[in-house]
Design an enzyme around this catalytic site. Structure first.
Site, PDB file in Angstrom:
ATOM      1  N   HIS A   1      10.552 -27.200 -33.629  1.00 27.13           N
ATOM      2  CA  HIS A   1      11.397 -27.163 -32.434  1.00 27.13           C
ATOM      3  C   HIS A   1      10.688 -26.376 -31.339  1.00 27.13           C
ATOM      4  CE1 HIS A   1      14.788 -28.975 -34.520  1.00 27.13           C
ATOM      5  NE2 HIS A   1      14.462 -28.215 -35.545  1.00 27.13           N
TER       6      HIS A   1
ATOM      7  N   GLU B   1       5.104 -22.701 -22.558  1.00 22.07           N
ATOM      8  CA  GLU B   1       6.095 -22.351 -21.529  1.00 22.07           C
ATOM      9  C   GLU B   1       6.620 -23.599 -20.810  1.00 22.07           C
ATOM     10  OE1 GLU B   1       6.891 -19.430 -21.818  1.00 22.07           O
ATOM     11  OE2 GLU B   1       5.137 -18.235 -22.346  1.00 22.07           O
TER      12      GLU B   1
ATOM     13  N   ILE C   1       3.079 -17.801 -31.747  1.00 19.85           N
ATOM     14  CA  ILE C   1       3.593 -16.582 -31.137  1.00 19.85           C
ATOM     15  C   ILE C   1       2.427 -15.667 -30.751  1.00 19.85           C
ATOM     16  CG2 ILE C   1       5.155 -14.636 -31.393  1.00 19.85           C
ATOM     17  CD1 ILE C   1       6.465 -17.462 -31.535  1.00 19.85           C
TER      18      ILE C   1
END
Length: 399
Positions: free
Chosen positions: A148, A378, A178
């Site tokens: 996701h 982003e 991350i």
């Protein structure tokens, strides 16, 4: 109307005089960050990229913190409280060195710190923000999951109340891609709850939390990229952001980070353009510099036109943000345009350098590879396009 007796000189990398639009303080901020990058990053970053490692992340974070660059656009709690335009100029200079370095600063300040600053309790703010602003603590931001990315509302990470244990929470799930995760002291993690999506401030030494580093990247190699694994991570109720529910919380943070990318991408573009211009004036073929050939000049001019337009757009959005008038759709337009054009500038610069363009002796291929990631993270091209499409037409093309 009087005619000036003399005109300022033409500056090849500032052909329309954008520097005239910056204040003395803004020029000073830019110069300070540029100097730090020249001394601390530029001599080493190609080797870091080749090795796929960012040595001494904590030492670098403290140096960035000492210059006030971490959470620099936030106020209080040890943050510098500088303007959005100052922050944008800093992002531009950092990404002119490397996208991975700008990502370190963006994730620290615009995602992890901003989330705590905007949505955290007073206890959370005082516990973490001063240390993070100084670079003594590193943060990461856990939203994207293995399955996701563009649809965070369907995340699988779950936080549940512990039965019969007061108001403790237990978190289970995984986050992917991350930045800073492996080296972080604190993670801002977003999870599904019975009350909707909520954010949690998770010290990374909490039992059940791990952050294995992602290897074998061909982009953002001078950056720590990780998976976050939450296996029965137990937290007190005070670890949850007290008020925000739903996607409003994480999306507000993403908007802050996207704003920095609008500027940062132009830093990578400037570095590639500057390298191509310098190379073309010194590379001799057929008895003359290749800068003297029409097709090379067309490439150089086209690159500079798009860089100049992108920088003007970034500055305009910065002024709007400082005035409190910047809409999320405008950030989407800036991110969509500037990363796309920066990537094309790097690709064109690579052709000017010929075979040398693929060598890490020059920054161009490194910027080009990095921007392939920046283009996606982003918010992908597709998602920002549909955000703008909905704003223009009033019709949502995705659900």
């Amino acid at each position: 109307m009087s005619t000036p007796t003399s005109l300022p000189p033409f500056v090849p990398l500032d052909p329309v005089g954008i520097d005239d639009l910056l204040t003395d303080d803004e020029l000073t901020v830019r110069a300070s960050v540029r100097r730090l990058c020249a001394e601390r990053i530029d001599p080493y970053v190609a080797e870091w990229f080749e090795q796929g490692a960012l040595p001494d992340v904590r030492g670098l974070a403290r140096e960035l913190g000492s210059l006030g660059l971490l959470g620099m656009h936030l106020e209080g709690y040890g943050c510098a409280g500088m303007s959005a335009t100052d922050y944008g100029l800093a992002c531009l200079e950092l990404e002119a060195s490397d996208s991975g370095i700008r990502s370190l600063v963006s994730v620290q300040g615009s995602l992890a710190m901003f989330a705590i600053w905007r949505w955290g309790s007073e206890e959370q703010k005082t516990a973490w923000l001063p240390r993070m602003a100084a670079g003594d603590a590193i943060g990461c931001f856990g939203l994207t999951e293995p399955d996701h990315g563009s649809d965070p509302g369907d995340m699988r990470t779950r936080a549940r109340r512990v039965a019969g244990a007061g108001s403790d929470w237990v978190l289970d799930g995984r986050k992917m891609w991350i930045t800073n995760g492996t080296v972080a002291d604190v993670a801002v993690v977003w999870a599904q709850t019975d009350e909707g999506i909520r954010g949690f401030v998770v010290p990374t030494d909490t039992p059940g939390f791990s952050a294995p580093e992602i290897k074998h990247k061909q982009s953002l190699r001078a950056s720590v990229t990780s998976e976050l694994v939450l296996d029965g991570v137990r937290l007190p109720d005070a670890a949850a952001f007290p008020d925000v529910r739903g996607l409003k919380g994480p999306l507000s943070c993403l908007n802050e980070a996207r704003y920095g990318i609008v500027w940062g991408a132009m830093g990578a573009a400037r570095s590639a353009l500057e390298t191509a211009l310098e190379y073309a004036t010194g590379r001799i073929q057929f008895g003359r510099p290749i800068a003297g050939f029409q097709l090379t000049q067309q490439k150089l001019v086209d690159m500079n036109v798009e860089y100049t337009k992108g920088l003007l757009l970034a500055l305009h959005l910065g002024r709007r943000k400082d005035a409190g008038r910047l809409r999320p759709e405008q950030v989407s337009l800036g991110k969509l345009n500037n990363v796309r054009e920066a990537l094309e500038i790097c690709r064109t610069a690579r052709t000017v350098l010929g075979a040398n363009g693929i060598s890490l002796e020059y920054p161009v291929i490194r910027h080009m590879n990095n921007l392939e990631s920046v283009l996606t993270y982003e918010g992908t091209v597709e998602m920002h396009t549909l955000v703008l499409g909905e704003a223009m037409t009033g019709q949502a093309a995705f659900r």
